[in-house]
Design a protein around this motif. Structure first.
Motif, PDB file in Angstrom:
ATOM      1  N   ILE A 299       0.865  -1.195   0.000  1.00  0.00           N
ATOM      2  CA  ILE A 299       0.000   0.000   0.000  1.00  0.00           C
ATOM      3  C   ILE A 299       0.897   1.240   0.000  1.00  0.00           C
ATOM      4  O   ILE A 299       1.820   1.348   0.814  1.00  0.00           O
ATOM      5  N   HIS A 300       0.619   2.170  -0.918  1.00  0.00           N
ATOM      6  CA  HIS A 300       1.418   3.396  -0.999  1.00  0.00           C
ATOM      7  C   HIS A 300       1.038   4.337   0.153  1.00  0.00           C
ATOM      8  O   HIS A 300      -0.122   4.405   0.551  1.00  0.00           O
ATOM      9  N   SER A 301       2.027   5.092   0.638  1.00  0.00           N
ATOM     10  CA  SER A 301       1.689   6.098   1.656  1.00  0.00           C
ATOM     11  C   SER A 301       2.136   7.486   1.206  1.00  0.00           C
ATOM     12  O   SER A 301       3.246   7.678   0.725  1.00  0.00           O
ATOM     13  N   ILE A 302       1.207   8.434   1.369  1.00  0.00           N
ATOM     14  CA  ILE A 302       1.487   9.852   1.110  1.00  0.00           C
ATOM     15  C   ILE A 302       1.521  10.497   2.496  1.00  0.00           C
ATOM     16  O   ILE A 302       0.562  10.367   3.269  1.00  0.00           O
ATOM     17  N   ASN A 303       2.628  11.136   2.798  1.00  0.00           N
ATOM     18  CA  ASN A 303       2.854  11.566   4.185  1.00  0.00           C
ATOM     19  C   ASN A 303       3.021  13.071   4.292  1.00  0.00           C
ATOM     20  O   ASN A 303       3.702  13.685   3.478  1.00  0.00           O
ATOM     21  N   ILE A 304       2.399  13.632   5.320  1.00  0.00           N
ATOM     22  CA  ILE A 304       2.480  15.075   5.553  1.00  0.00           C
ATOM     23  C   ILE A 304       3.207  15.303   6.882  1.00  0.00           C
ATOM     24  O   ILE A 304       2.879  14.671   7.899  1.00  0.00           O
ATOM     25  N   ILE A 305       4.213  16.173   6.833  1.00  0.00           N
ATOM     26  CA  ILE A 305       4.934  16.536   8.066  1.00  0.00           C
ATOM     27  C   ILE A 305       4.824  18.043   8.242  1.00  0.00           C
ATOM     28  O   ILE A 305       4.535  18.762   7.281  1.00  0.00           O
ATOM     29  N   ARG A 306       5.037  18.514   9.447  1.00  0.00           N
ATOM     30  CA  ARG A 306       4.977  19.974   9.598  1.00  0.00           C
ATOM     31  C   ARG A 306       6.304  20.596   9.178  1.00  0.00           C
ATOM     32  O   ARG A 306       7.337  19.901   9.130  1.00  0.00           O
ATOM     33  N   ASP A 307       6.257  21.870   8.839  1.00  0.00           N
ATOM     34  CA  ASP A 307       7.472  22.589   8.457  1.00  0.00           C
ATOM     35  C   ASP A 307       8.291  22.787   9.724  1.00  0.00           C
ATOM     36  O   ASP A 307       7.813  23.384  10.679  1.00  0.00           O
ATOM     37  N   ARG A 308       9.483  22.239   9.747  1.00  0.00           N
ATOM     38  CA  ARG A 308      10.309  22.232  10.956  1.00  0.00           C
ATOM     39  C   ARG A 308      11.766  22.154  10.536  1.00  0.00           C
ATOM     40  O   ARG A 308      12.064  21.801   9.385  1.00  0.00           O
ATOM     41  N   PRO A 309      12.681  22.477  11.428  1.00  0.00           N
ATOM     42  CA  PRO A 309      14.095  22.360  11.058  1.00  0.00           C
ATOM     43  C   PRO A 309      14.434  20.915  10.669  1.00  0.00           C
ATOM     44  O   PRO A 309      13.850  19.980  11.217  1.00  0.00           O
ATOM     45  N   GLY A 310      15.344  20.771   9.712  1.00  0.00           N
ATOM     46  CA  GLY A 310      15.810  19.433   9.314  1.00  0.00           C
ATOM     47  C   GLY A 310      14.817  18.661   8.461  1.00  0.00           C
ATOM     48  O   GLY A 310      14.799  17.428   8.489  1.00  0.00           O
ATOM     49  N   VAL A 311      13.990  19.386   7.680  1.00  0.00           N
ATOM     50  CA  VAL A 311      12.954  18.727   6.884  1.00  0.00           C
ATOM     51  C   VAL A 311      13.543  17.695   5.917  1.00  0.00           C
ATOM     52  O   VAL A 311      13.007  16.585   5.776  1.00  0.00           O
ATOM     53  N   ASP A 312      14.657  18.039   5.259  1.00  0.00           N
ATOM     54  CA  ASP A 312      15.213  17.120   4.258  1.00  0.00           C
ATOM     55  C   ASP A 312      15.637  15.801   4.897  1.00  0.00           C
ATOM     56  O   ASP A 312      15.389  14.716   4.363  1.00  0.00           O
ATOM     57  N   GLU A 313      16.265  15.927   6.054  1.00  0.00           N
ATOM     58  CA  GLU A 313      16.714  14.708   6.763  1.00  0.00           C
ATOM     59  C   GLU A 313      15.507  13.865   7.198  1.00  0.00           C
ATOM     60  O   GLU A 313      15.518  12.640   7.092  1.00  0.00           O
ATOM     61  N   VAL A 314      14.444  14.540   7.639  1.00  0.00           N
ATOM     62  CA  VAL A 314      13.228  13.821   8.061  1.00  0.00           C
ATOM     63  C   VAL A 314      12.606  13.103   6.861  1.00  0.00           C
ATOM     64  O   VAL A 314      12.222  11.932   6.950  1.00  0.00           O
ATOM     65  N   LYS A 315      12.534  13.803   5.732  1.00  0.00           N
ATOM     66  CA  LYS A 315      11.952  13.184   4.528  1.00  0.00           C
ATOM     67  C   LYS A 315      12.738  11.934   4.142  1.00  0.00           C
ATOM     68  O   LYS A 315      12.170  10.886   3.832  1.00  0.00           O
ATOM     69  N   GLU A 316      14.066  12.080   4.188  1.00  0.00           N
ATOM     70  CA  GLU A 316      14.940  10.965   3.827  1.00  0.00           C
ATOM     71  C   GLU A 316      14.672   9.770   4.739  1.00  0.00           C
ATOM     72  O   GLU A 316      14.571   8.620   4.288  1.00  0.00           O
ATOM     73  N   ARG A 317      14.573  10.062   6.020  1.00  0.00           N
ATOM     74  CA  ARG A 317      14.374   8.991   7.009  1.00  0.00           C
ATOM     75  C   ARG A 317      13.036   8.272   6.772  1.00  0.00           C
ATOM     76  O   ARG A 317      12.961   7.051   6.806  1.00  0.00           O
ATOM     77  N   LEU A 318      11.984   9.040   6.526  1.00  0.00           N
ATOM     78  CA  LEU A 318      10.670   8.415   6.321  1.00  0.00           C
ATOM     79  C   LEU A 318      10.649   7.622   5.011  1.00  0.00           C
ATOM     80  O   LEU A 318      10.030   6.557   4.928  1.00  0.00           O
ATOM     81  N   LYS A 319      11.343   8.142   3.995  1.00  0.00           N
ATOM     82  CA  LYS A 319      11.390   7.403   2.721  1.00  0.00           C
ATOM     83  C   LYS A 319      12.163   6.096   2.908  1.00  0.00           C
ATOM     84  O   LYS A 319      11.820   5.071   2.326  1.00  0.00           O
ATOM     85  N   HIS A 320      13.185   6.161   3.746  1.00  0.00           N
ATOM     86  CA  HIS A 320      13.956   4.960   4.045  1.00  0.00           C
ATOM     87  C   HIS A 320      13.071   3.901   4.723  1.00  0.00           C
ATOM     88  O   HIS A 320      13.261   2.695   4.552  1.00  0.00           O
ATOM     89  N   LEU A 321      12.091   4.363   5.499  1.00  0.00           N
ATOM     90  CA  LEU A 321      11.161   3.423   6.155  1.00  0.00           C
ATOM     91  C   LEU A 321      10.165   2.834   5.156  1.00  0.00           C
ATOM     92  O   LEU A 321       9.494   1.854   5.456  1.00  0.00           O
ATOM     93  N   GLY A 322      10.006   3.511   4.003  1.00  0.00           N
ATOM     94  CA  GLY A 322       9.068   2.985   3.001  1.00  0.00           C
ATOM     95  C   GLY A 322       8.042   3.993   2.513  1.00  0.00           C
ATOM     96  O   GLY A 322       7.140   3.625   1.742  1.00  0.00           O
ATOM     97  N   ALA A 323       8.142   5.251   2.963  1.00  0.00           N
ATOM     98  CA  ALA A 323       7.181   6.272   2.516  1.00  0.00           C
ATOM     99  C   ALA A 323       7.353   6.508   1.015  1.00  0.00           C
ATOM    100  O   ALA A 323       8.478   6.621   0.530  1.00  0.00           O
TER     101      ALA A 323
END
Ligand SMILES: NC(=O)c1ccc[n+]([C@@H]2O[C@H](COP(=O)([O-])OP(=O)(O)OC[C@H]3O[C@@H](n4cnc5c(N)ncnc54)[C@H](OP(=O)(O)O)[C@@H]3O)[C@@H](O)[C@H]2O)c1
Length: 378
Positions: A214-238
Motif C-alpha cells: 500500500i502506498h503512503s502519502i505523508n504530511i509533516i509539519r514545516d520544521r528544522p531538518g525537513v530534508d533529513e526527516v523526509k529521507e528517514r521516512l522514505k527509508h522506512l518505506g514512505a
C-alpha cells in the motif's frame, strides 16, 4: 477513614498495603490502616520509586518522584520490576486532566511499559520470575520501579525483542495496525494519506502499509531538518513526504505522480493539516481522526461533504480494547513484536534513565522542539 484511605490508594493503582511517603499522605490514621494490613501480609514487594501527581496540571509542575513502601502480594498478584516505559501524548493528557479516561489523582503516571517478573502470588502458575511482561490492555501506574497488579493484567513477551520496543508496542504500533486493518478494506496497490507522519503511529503506518504493497502519502509539519526527516521516512518505506507548505498548491493531485488517489486518510494533528489530508483524499474517501496534536479543530468545507462525498470518523484504541478484544489485541501485539524481531518494524526512540525523568518529560512536552519518543529506562 479506612474507606478514604483505600480509595486514595486504589486511585494510585496501589494495593491497600501501599503507603506513599508523607509527601502524599500525612494522616496517622492512614498509616495505621496500612500498618494493620501489612501485619497480615505474607509476601511483600520491594519498595518502589514512582512518578506521582497529586493534582491535575502541567506535568512538569505537578509530577514528583515519590518513594513507596512494598505492597502485599495477593494470591493472584504479580510483582514486576519495570525495565522501560514511554512518555506518550496521552500520558501528558491524563496528567493534565483532559483525557476522557484517567485515574483520579493522587496517581502514578504511565500507561504502558515492559518489566521483568520479580515475584508471584501463591496462585500464579503462568508467570515465573525473570519473564518479561507488558500490561495488556495498557494499564495505569507504569512509571514506577516495581508494579504489583493481578496476573490478568500481564502478557508475557519474547525476551529477544529490544526492551524499548516491548515497552512501546501497544499504544502506538497497535493503533497503526488497526487503522490500516479495521477501517476500510485496503488492497495491494491502494494508497493512504496521513499527517503527523513523524509520530510513532505515523512511522508504523508507513512500514505496515509498505509491507502490504500500500502506498503512503505523508504530511509533516514545516520544521528544522525537513530534508533529513523526509529521507528517514522514505527509508522506512514512505512513497511521498510533503511539508504542509508544499501542499498549499491548487492542483495537489499533480504532486502525487503515479500514486493512486487515496480512499483512506489518517489525521492526528487537526487544523490546517487535517484539511490537507481531506484535500488529497479521492471522491468518497474517508478520513479517520485519532489524535489532535495541534489542538485545533477539524474543519470541513460544505462543498467537500456534498460534492466530494467525504466521510469522517474517529478511532480510539481504548474503545476498541474495551469491546472484549484483549486476546485479539495480544495476538496482534505478538505479531508486531515478531516484525520488530525480524527488523521489519522500527521507529525512533530515545532512552533516558529514570533518574533523568524531568529531562525526558521536558522533551516529551516539546520544550526543546521536535524530539524522538522518550522512553524511560528504569
Ligand atoms: N486514538 C488512539 O487510540 C490513539 C492511540 C495512539 C496515539 N494516539 C495519538 O496519536 C498521536 C501521535 O502519537 P505518538 O505517540 O505516535 O506521537 P509521538 O511519537 O509522540 O510524536 C508526536 C507527533 O506529534 C507532532 N506534533 C507535536 N506537536 C505538534 C503540534 N503542535 N502541531 C502539529 N504536530 C505536532 C510531532 O511532529 P514533529 O515530529 O514535527 O515534532 C510528531 O509527529 C497523538 O495525538 C496521540 O495522542 C491516539
Amino acid at each position: 477513614m479506612r474507606k478514604r484511605a483505600k480509595k486514595m490508594l486504589r486511585s494510585l493503582s496501589l494495593k491497600p498495603s501501599y503507603l506513599p511517603f508523607k509527601s502524599i499522605f500525612h494522616t496517622s490514621s492512614l498509616r495505621s490502616v496500612v500498618l494493620n494490613t501489612r501485619a497480615f501480609s505474607s509476601a511483600v514487594s520491594p519498595p518502589s520509586k514512582a512518578i506521582v501527581y497529586e493534582t491535575h496540571g502541567q506535568p512538569d509542575v505537578v509530577t514528583k518522584l515519590v518513594n513507596i513502601p512494598g505492597a502485599e502480594l495477593k494470591e493472584n498478584d504479580v510483582c514486576v520490576k519495570m525495565l522501560a516505559a514511554p512518555i506518550n501524548p496521552s500520558d501528558i493528557n491524563r496528567i493534565q486532566g483532559v483525557y476522557p479516561v484517567r485515574p483520579e489523582p493522587p496517581a502514578i503516571g504511565g500507561y504502558e511499559g515492559v518489566g521483568e517478573v520479580y515475584s508471584v502470588g501463591s496462585a500464579v502458575t503462568s508467570f515465573s520470575p525473570g519473564d518479561w511482561v507488558i500490561p495488556s490492555p495498557p494499564s495505569s501506574g507504569m512509571w514506577q520501579t516495581y508494579v504489583v497488579k493481578d496476573q490478568n493484567v500481564w502478557h508475557k513477551v519474547n525476551k529477544g525483542v529490544p526492551m524499548e520496543y516491548a515497552a512501546t508496542i501497544t499504544v502506538n504500533p497497535l493503533t497503526a495496525l488497526l487503522l490500516l486493518e479495521d477501517c476500510i478494506t485496503l488492497n495491494s496497490g491502494d494508497a493512504i494519506v496521513q499527517n503527523g507522519a513523524t509520530s510513532m503511529v505515523g512511522q508504523c503506518v508507513i512500514q505496515l502499509a509498505k509491507s502490504r504493497g500500500i502506498h503512503s502519502i505523508n504530511i509533516i509539519r514545516d520544521r528544522p531538518g525537513v530534508d533529513e526527516v523526509k529521507e528517514r521516512l522514505k527509508h522506512l518505506g514512505a512513497d511521498e513526504v510533503f511539508t504542509e507548505n508544499e501542499l498549499e498548491v491548487k492542483n495537489v493531485k499533480s504532486l502525487l505522480g503515479g500514486i493512486p488517489e487515496p480512499a483512506l486518510g489518517f489525521n492526528c494533528v487537526g487544523g490546517k493539516s487535517a484539511s490537507l489530508v481531506l484535500k488529497i483524499l479521492r471522491q468518497g474517501g474517508t478520513m479517520v481522526t485519532y489524535g489532535g496534536m495541534s489542538k485545533k479543530p477539524v474543519t470541513v468545507s460544505t462543498s467537500s461533504f456534498i460534492f466530494k462525498e467525504l466521510s469522517l470518523r474517529g478511532f480510539w484504541l481504548q474503545n476498541w480494547l474495551n469491546t472484549d478484544k484483549t486476546e485479539e489485541g495480544r495476538r496482534m501485539i505478538d505479531r508486531l513484536l515478531g516484525l520488530v524481531q525480524d527488523e521489519k518494524l522500527k521507529y525512533k526512540m530515545e532512552l533516558t534513565p529514570f533518574n533523568d525523568f524531568n529531562t525526558a518529560l521536558d522533551k516529551a512536552l516539546g520544550k526543546h522542539g521536535s524530539q524522538p519518543k522518550q522512553v524511560i529506562k528504569f
